[in-house]
Write a protein that holds these residues in place. Structure first.
Motif, mmCIF file in Angstrom:
data_model
loop_
_atom_site.group_PDB
_atom_site.id
_atom_site.type_symbol
_atom_site.label_atom_id
_atom_site.label_comp_id
_atom_site.label_asym_id
_atom_site.label_seq_id
_atom_site.Cartn_x
_atom_site.Cartn_y
_atom_site.Cartn_z
ATOM 1 N N LEU A 26 0.828 -1.204 0.000
ATOM 2 C CA LEU A 26 0.000 0.000 0.000
ATOM 3 C C LEU A 26 0.866 1.259 0.000
ATOM 4 C CD1 LEU A 26 -2.724 -1.052 2.614
ATOM 5 C CD2 LEU A 26 -3.003 -0.953 0.136
ATOM 6 N N GLY A 27 1.972 1.201 0.736
ATOM 7 C CA GLY A 27 2.870 2.351 0.810
ATOM 8 C C GLY A 27 3.464 2.723 -0.536
ATOM 9 N N GLU A 28 3.645 1.716 -1.391
ATOM 10 C CA GLU A 28 4.204 1.983 -2.713
ATOM 11 C C GLU A 28 3.205 2.707 -3.613
ATOM 12 O OE1 GLU A 28 5.474 -1.822 -4.086
ATOM 13 O OE2 GLU A 28 7.179 -1.923 -2.689
ATOM 14 N N GLN A 29 1.927 2.633 -3.253
ATOM 15 C CA GLN A 29 0.884 3.337 -4.006
ATOM 16 C C GLN A 29 0.200 4.388 -3.124
ATOM 17 O OE1 GLN A 29 0.265 2.979 -7.212
ATOM 18 N NE2 GLN A 29 1.735 1.322 -7.515
ATOM 19 N N ALA A 30 0.948 4.924 -2.171
ATOM 20 C CA ALA A 30 0.383 5.919 -1.258
ATOM 21 C C ALA A 30 0.031 7.195 -2.016
ATOM 22 C CB ALA A 30 1.363 6.226 -0.136
ATOM 23 N N PHE A 31 -0.938 7.898 -1.512
ATOM 24 C CA PHE A 31 -1.400 9.123 -2.160
ATOM 25 C C PHE A 31 -0.326 10.204 -2.127
ATOM 26 C CE2 PHE A 31 -3.288 13.336 -2.021
ATOM 27 C CZ PHE A 31 -4.016 13.323 -3.201
ATOM 28 N N ARG A 32 -0.180 10.897 -3.243
ATOM 29 C CA ARG A 32 0.657 12.085 -3.343
ATOM 30 C C ARG A 32 -0.193 13.221 -3.892
ATOM 31 N NH1 ARG A 32 3.773 11.745 -7.278
ATOM 32 N NH2 ARG A 32 3.249 9.703 -8.141
ATOM 33 N N PRO A 33 -0.016 14.433 -3.386
ATOM 34 C CA PRO A 33 -0.841 15.561 -3.849
ATOM 35 C C PRO A 33 -0.733 15.762 -5.353
ATOM 36 C CG PRO A 33 0.375 16.147 -1.869
ATOM 37 C CD PRO A 33 0.919 14.828 -2.307
ATOM 38 N N LEU A 34 -1.760 16.341 -5.921
ATOM 39 C CA LEU A 34 -1.794 16.615 -7.347
ATOM 40 C C LEU A 34 -0.668 17.562 -7.768
ATOM 41 C CD1 LEU A 34 -5.586 17.207 -8.081
ATOM 42 C CD2 LEU A 34 -4.166 15.417 -9.076
ATOM 43 N N GLY A 35 -0.062 17.244 -8.913
ATOM 44 C CA GLY A 35 0.869 18.176 -9.502
ATOM 45 C C GLY A 35 0.097 19.270 -10.231
ATOM 46 N N GLY A 36 0.768 20.322 -10.611
ATOM 47 C CA GLY A 36 0.096 21.474 -11.206
ATOM 48 C C GLY A 36 -0.698 21.172 -12.453
ATOM 49 N N SER A 37 -0.241 20.220 -13.276
ATOM 50 C CA SER A 37 -0.910 19.938 -14.547
ATOM 51 C C SER A 37 -1.743 18.660 -14.509
ATOM 52 C CB SER A 37 0.130 19.821 -15.666
ATOM 53 O OG SER A 37 1.037 18.760 -15.385
ATOM 54 N N GLU A 38 -1.853 18.015 -13.350
ATOM 55 C CA GLU A 38 -2.612 16.769 -13.251
ATOM 56 C C GLU A 38 -4.092 17.054 -13.013
ATOM 57 O OE1 GLU A 38 -0.099 13.156 -11.464
ATOM 58 O OE2 GLU A 38 -0.210 14.864 -10.101
ATOM 59 N N ALA A 39 -4.932 16.288 -13.687
ATOM 60 C CA ALA A 39 -6.376 16.465 -13.536
ATOM 61 C C ALA A 39 -6.913 15.702 -12.348
ATOM 62 C CB ALA A 39 -7.096 16.020 -14.802
ATOM 63 N N ARG A 40 -6.334 14.518 -12.066
ATOM 64 C CA ARG A 40 -6.828 13.706 -10.945
ATOM 65 C C ARG A 40 -5.750 12.744 -10.493
ATOM 66 N NH1 ARG A 40 -9.217 12.351 -15.477
ATOM 67 N NH2 ARG A 40 -10.945 13.746 -15.018
ATOM 68 N N ARG A 41 -5.886 12.280 -9.258
ATOM 69 C CA ARG A 41 -4.942 11.300 -8.709
ATOM 70 C C ARG A 41 -5.649 10.483 -7.630
ATOM 71 N NH1 ARG A 41 0.632 10.695 -8.242
ATOM 72 N NH2 ARG A 41 1.116 12.718 -9.165
ATOM 73 N N LEU A 42 -5.277 9.222 -7.514
ATOM 74 C CA LEU A 42 -5.845 8.316 -6.523
ATOM 75 C C LEU A 42 -4.720 7.537 -5.878
ATOM 76 C CD1 LEU A 42 -8.583 7.084 -5.415
ATOM 77 C CD2 LEU A 42 -8.277 5.295 -7.151
ATOM 78 N N GLY A 43 -4.724 7.448 -4.553
ATOM 79 C CA GLY A 43 -3.704 6.685 -3.845
ATOM 80 C C GLY A 43 -4.181 6.342 -2.447
ATOM 81 N N TRP A 44 -3.455 5.476 -1.776
ATOM 82 C CA TRP A 44 -3.851 5.017 -0.449
ATOM 83 C C TRP A 44 -3.526 6.053 0.616
ATOM 84 C CZ3 TRP A 44 -7.071 1.295 -0.946
ATOM 85 C CH2 TRP A 44 -6.925 0.348 -1.949
ATOM 86 N N SER A 45 -4.422 6.167 1.574
ATOM 87 C CA SER A 45 -4.278 7.137 2.654
ATOM 88 C C SER A 45 -4.600 6.454 3.977
ATOM 89 C CB SER A 45 -5.233 8.314 2.414
ATOM 90 O OG SER A 45 -5.135 9.274 3.440
ATOM 91 N N ALA A 46 -4.181 7.048 5.073
ATOM 92 C CA ALA A 46 -4.438 6.465 6.395
ATOM 93 C C ALA A 46 -5.927 6.540 6.725
ATOM 94 C CB ALA A 46 -3.624 7.186 7.462
ATOM 95 N N PRO A 47 -6.572 5.415 7.037
ATOM 96 C CA PRO A 47 -7.993 5.439 7.401
ATOM 97 C C PRO A 47 -8.294 6.348 8.588
ATOM 98 C CG PRO A 47 -7.310 3.194 6.920
ATOM 99 C CD PRO A 47 -6.066 4.022 6.946
ATOM 100 N N ALA A 48 -7.324 6.480 9.495
ATOM 101 C CA ALA A 48 -7.536 7.308 10.683
ATOM 102 C C ALA A 48 -7.264 8.780 10.433
ATOM 103 C CB ALA A 48 -6.651 6.810 11.830
ATOM 104 N N GLY A 49 -6.884 9.144 9.216
ATOM 105 C CA GLY A 49 -6.598 10.539 8.917
ATOM 106 C C GLY A 49 -5.391 11.040 9.695
ATOM 107 N N ARG A 50 -5.512 12.196 10.290
ATOM 108 C CA ARG A 50 -4.385 12.782 11.020
ATOM 109 C C ARG A 50 -4.067 12.035 12.308
ATOM 110 N NH1 ARG A 50 -5.863 19.281 10.566
ATOM 111 N NH2 ARG A 50 -5.770 19.403 8.267
ATOM 112 N N ALA A 51 -4.977 11.167 12.733
ATOM 113 C CA ALA A 51 -4.766 10.446 14.003
ATOM 114 C C ALA A 51 -3.797 9.283 13.865
ATOM 115 C CB ALA A 51 -6.104 9.935 14.535
ATOM 116 N N GLY A 52 -3.425 8.922 12.646
ATOM 117 C CA GLY A 52 -2.518 7.796 12.480
ATOM 118 C C GLY A 52 -1.873 7.798 11.117
#
Length: 310
Positions: A26-52
């Motif tokens: 999952l870490g190898e496909q973790a979410f990274r913020p959109l670049g300036g010219s990207e229309a969309r992006r999908l990646g794995w994120s922590a289910p607990a949000g900022r808590a974990g």
């Protein structure tokens, strides 16, 4: 944490992965913020949000994963207006009409220029993987979003063979029978107050909310040949939902007793403990009642030979 929708899939030949290996994948496909010219992006994120920071929570064979989807919102009307303005200016200055190919080139240029300045919309989508029952459920409002998440999981694992969960009796046929014949309803199954009825011809779709589904009006519509494509149901003491004709479960609500049980559990004000407590109570209730629903629909249809790559 509590799921609101379910799109259900049967896993075939699931890869053998322990929690640590899956977390790494999952870490190898973790979410990274959109670049300036990207229309969309999908990646794995922590289910607990900022808590974990964990990308995977696994308890008693139940796995929880969350994908974060970001896309830039660029209204077609904004692009069209800008293209028209630029095209008109060129036509006036050069005294000629632009060709279609030229306008398409202007449109591409406008899109590329405006995209980095477009608003960004973020959406989290949760996935529950029942490794004991080889079942996957995606908490998404549409089948398209669920399939998108399965594509990400396939890319993460290298392969993923799944089929949409299917029943021997078509949901539309069963819902129509339950609606028209109270005696056919399973003991713990209770009708809600909304329904969608489809006609076989061109009479369109009839939707009714906050109505008595056992009323004479509803029965007359069934007698005219309409069939139930969506039906509000509840399983006494556990949960309520709207069942769709593709076996999707929407507007899912859990019984107050289950929510109270979760709220009374001692989590020591730890957000991760709270997340995992809610998750395991939710999956226990869902797994049990999904099995009951499939039984009421005549059992599960399909074989492993029908599996396709997600």
């Amino acid at each position: 944490m509590w799921f609101k929708h379910l799109h259900l899939y049967r896993l075939h030949d699931a890869p053998e992965l322990d929690a640590a290996s899956l977390e790494t994948a999952l870490g190898e496909q973790a979410f990274r913020p959109l670049g300036g010219s990207e229309a969309r992006r999908l990646g794995w994120s922590a289910p607990a949000g900022r808590a974990g920071t964990q990308l995977l929570h696994e308890l008693q064979g139940q796995r929880l994963m969350t994908a974060l989807r970001q896309e830039r919102i660029l209204p077609a009307s904004v692009v069209r207006e800008e293209v028209e303005e630029r095209s008109e200016a060129i036509e006036i200055s050069e005294g000629r009409k632009l060709r279609r190919q030229e306008k398409l080139a202007i449109k591409e240029q406008v899109y590329e220029e405006l995209l980095p300045r477009a608003f960004v919309r973020s959406q989290k989508v949760d996935l529950w993987w029942d490794s004991r029952r080889q079942l996957i459920a995606v908490n998404a409002s549409s089948r398209k979003r669920a399939e998108e998440l399965l594509d990400l999981l396939r890319e993460t694992l290298g392969s993923l063979k799944v089929t949409p969960l299917a029943s021997q009796t078509l949901p539309m046929r069963a819902m129509t029978t339950w609606l028209g014949d109270p005696g056919s309803r399973p003991a713990d199954l209770v009708l809600g107050d909304q329904v969608e009825l489809k006609a076989k011809g061109d009479d369109g779709v009839l939707r009714a909310r906050q109505v008595d589904l056992d009323s004479d009006e509803i029965q007359q519509l069934l007698e005219s040949g309409r069939q139930a494509s969506k039906l509000a149901l509840s399983i006494e003491g556990r949960l309520s939902f709207v069942l769709h004709d593709d076996l999707a479960i929407k507007a899912l609500r859990f019984d107050d007793a289950l929510i109270d049980e979760a709220s009374q559990a001692d989590d020591g004000d730890d957000a991760l403990v709270r997340l995992e407590t809610d998750f395991i109570l939710m999956t226990q209730a869902l797994a049990e009642n999904i099995e009951r629903l499939i039984e009421w629909l005549g059992g599960e249809a399909g074989t492993a030979g029908d599996a396709r790559s997600a």
